[in-house]
Design an enzyme around this catalytic site. Structure first.
Site, short mmCIF file in Angstrom:
data_model
loop_
_atom_site.label_atom_id
_atom_site.label_comp_id
_atom_site.label_asym_id
_atom_site.label_seq_id
_atom_site.Cartn_x
_atom_site.Cartn_y
_atom_site.Cartn_z
CE LYS A 6 -1.98 2.49 2.91
NZ LYS A 6 -2.09 3.72 2.56
CD GLU A 63 9.02 11.59 13.73
OE1 GLU A 63 9.96 11.41 13.18
OE2 GLU A 63 8.10 10.97 13.81
CD GLU A 71 12.42 4.12 9.44
OE1 GLU A 71 12.35 4.75 10.45
OE2 GLU A 71 12.56 4.21 8.45
CB CYS A 75 11.90 8.63 10.44
SG CYS A 75 10.52 8.22 9.74
#
Length: 560
Positions: free
Chosen positions: A224, A458, A300, A334
């Protein structure tokens, strides 16, 4: 800024003043900081056309079962690039059925490893041939600089596929001694149907990180794409079929997480799941996988990586490296070095030079030569109850506002750039404290989620926070004081200091005097809530293999 530093960061000099944009109009003037006339208000026409917008199931491009589609947006303007088929649970079922049949009955796992290798090598050649088209689609859909896409990321994808092609005929088991007259061997078998979900910040590279090892090991796939950036992965998947991939081996579904992603993660006929994205979504994915057939999950997830500048550092080099550790890819990485820890003896000098460098950063239309930072990519929310097209953009600006209100010093940036698209000025904070911001918004799941944000969370944007520290014990404690553990950076000329920090930091990757080195051979993954397992390198193969022990008795063996 030296070319040597850029080579260390990106493995190639994509920031050279070189006209690389074939079929791309070169501006008649140099790009200066915060250019808003040509670079933003009058965007360049991308030198590529969108060829594929349907789902790829069993080797054929098809519409979604519902007939629905959704828009993918140009982050430079907010305009619609194309309408893409909106897959849901029914399409996931069709794709999984095709992948299951291809694995159980099709030729892919039964091919010799050498034959699979040749197909992957042909695919790499086709990526190389279509480098400019892939790069233009990536930039148009994502907003990252074309120079970055064309000279760094697409070539890295080519290299990655050749790397995994090389592994295809080198996967084998062992012969194991036993405490008796038995012959024992281990078989490394493909795990079966792999479900995969890739993120929007590096669509092509994450496509390669997921697809490469799965195919090299002989698995079939349902992948996806991110709903924000579906175009480049669909194009790449078509090239893979052009290279000779049998029908059903790779199926690509574009769609939203609550419908397509959740259906894939919870599907009972998917044998393994791999996900890259936020930690919050990752938790949900692990829950779905465990509640269905207990499928193994590689993830991840998020990060809040420390970048530690020691007192002995060459400040000019450290400033440049810290700048690119954070601002690379618009800060949408990230493993971005978003917590910059600087020793108190060099703190003031570091802050002043970081501010100056941020003010020089060229922000504008990513298709123009010399642009270092394009627009932020926006998260669509299509959850029937709301439609939010600029959630990520607004979230970053709210974080910046919260930093100012908390008492941190805004050294540079801190606001929107221009009136069109989703551009944010490179932002630098000093004297950062732990500040709190609660945002009641989410476009990950149908229900709204409450996010608490502080300096350990983050941001995923072009915001550099510079902290001061006194000694190694303090900076180790503060660097590890987060739920994340994806990556870290250390800048020092002292080998003992480097060894101390690399062993003390709780992170999956530690870069010493460099950052963002993503060779195909180097494993990537996190500690703590940054995920499970490793991608890239030899370790990634373990994610897509089952180990079977086969034991047979020996009669009158000559040796044991």
């Amino acid at each position: 800024m030296t070319q040597e530093v850029l080579k260390n960061i990106f493995l190639c000099v994509w920031m050279e003043k070189l006209y690389i944009g074939r079929n791309i109009a070169s501006p008649s003037r140099g790009i200066s900081k915060y250019s808003t006339d040509v670079a933003i208000e009058n965007p360049v026409d991308p030198p590529v056309e969108v060829k594929h917008t349907q789902l790829l199931i069993n080797g054929q491009f098809v519409d979604a079962a519902s007939g629905k589609s959704f828009p993918t947006l140009d982050p430079r303007t907010g305009d619609v690039i194309a309408h893409v088929a909106e897959g849901d649970a029914e399409d996931i079922n069709r794709a999984v059925a095709a992948a299951r049949k291809a694995f159980d009955e099709g030729p892919w796992p039964k091919m010799t490893a050498y034959e699979r290798q040749r197909i992957l090598l042909r695919f790499a050649d086709l990526i190389e041939k279509h480098n400019d088209e892939l790069a233009a689609l990536e930039t148009w859909d994502n907003g990252k600089p074309y120079e970055q896409s064309a000279k760094l990321e697409v070539p890295m994808l080519t290299r990655l596929m050749r790397y995994y092609a090389g592994w295809a005929d080198k996967i084998h088991g062992l012969t194991v001694p036993a405490d008796g007259p038995y012959h024992v061997q281990t078989l490394h078998e493909p795990i079966g149907v792999a479900g995969q979900v890739i993120p929007w910040n590096f669509p092509l590279l994450m496509f390669g990180w997921k697809v490469g090892p799965a195919l090299a090991c002989g698995n079939t796939i349902v992948l996806k794409t991110a709903e924000q950036t579906p175009l480049s992965a669909i194009f790449a998947a078509n090239l893979l079929h052009e290279a000779g991939l049998p029908p059903g081996v790779l199926n690509v579904i574009s769609g939203f997480g609550p419908a397509a992603g959740a259906a894939l993660a919870s599907h009972m006929d998917v044998d393994k799941f791999a996900f890259t994205g936020s930690t919050k979504t990752g938790q949900f994915v692990h829950e779905l996988a465990s509640r269905s057939n207990l499928k193994p999950v590689t993830s991840e997830l998020g990060g809040k990586s420390p970048f530690i500048v020691c007192e002995d550092a060459d400040i000019d080099k450290a400033v440049e490296l810290a700048h690119y550790a954070l601002f690379f890819n618009q800060g949408q990485c990230c493993c971005a070095g978003s917590r910059t820890f600087v020793h108190e003896r060099v703190y003031d000098e570091f802050v002043e030079k970081s501010k100056a460098l941020a003010l020089k950063r060229a922000v504008g239309d990513p298709f123009l030569e010399g642009i270092e930072q394009g627009p932020q990519k926006e998260k669509h929310c299509s959850l029937k109850i709301t439609q939010v097209s600029n959630a990520q953009f607004e979230k970053i600006l709210k974080y910046i506002k919260s930093g100012v209100e908390s008492g941190a010093t805004l050294e540079a940036g801190g606001e929107r750039l221009g009136n069109k698209g989703y551009y944010i000025k490179p932002t630098v904070f000093s004297n950062v404290k732990v500040f709190l911001l609660v945002i009641i918004t989410s476009c990950i799941f149908p229900q709204r989620l409450r996010y608490g944000y502080n300096a350990k969370d983050e941001i995923f944007g072009p915001v550099q926070s510079i902290f001061k520290y006194k000694d190694l014990d303090e900076v180790i404690r503060r660097a590890n004081a987060t739920h994340y553990g994806l990556a870290a950076g250390v800048f020092t000329e002292n080998l003992d200091t480097a060894n101390t920090l690399t062993r003390a930091l709780r992170a999956g990757s530690v870069w010493v005097n460099c950052f963002n080195i993503f060779d195909a051979t180097i494993p990537m993954g996190g500690y703590k809530m940054s995920g499970h397992g490793r991608e890239k390198g030899i370790y990634s193969l373990e994610n897509y293999l089952q180990v079977k022990a086969v034991v047979t008795p020996l009669k009158n063996p000559a040796w044991l």
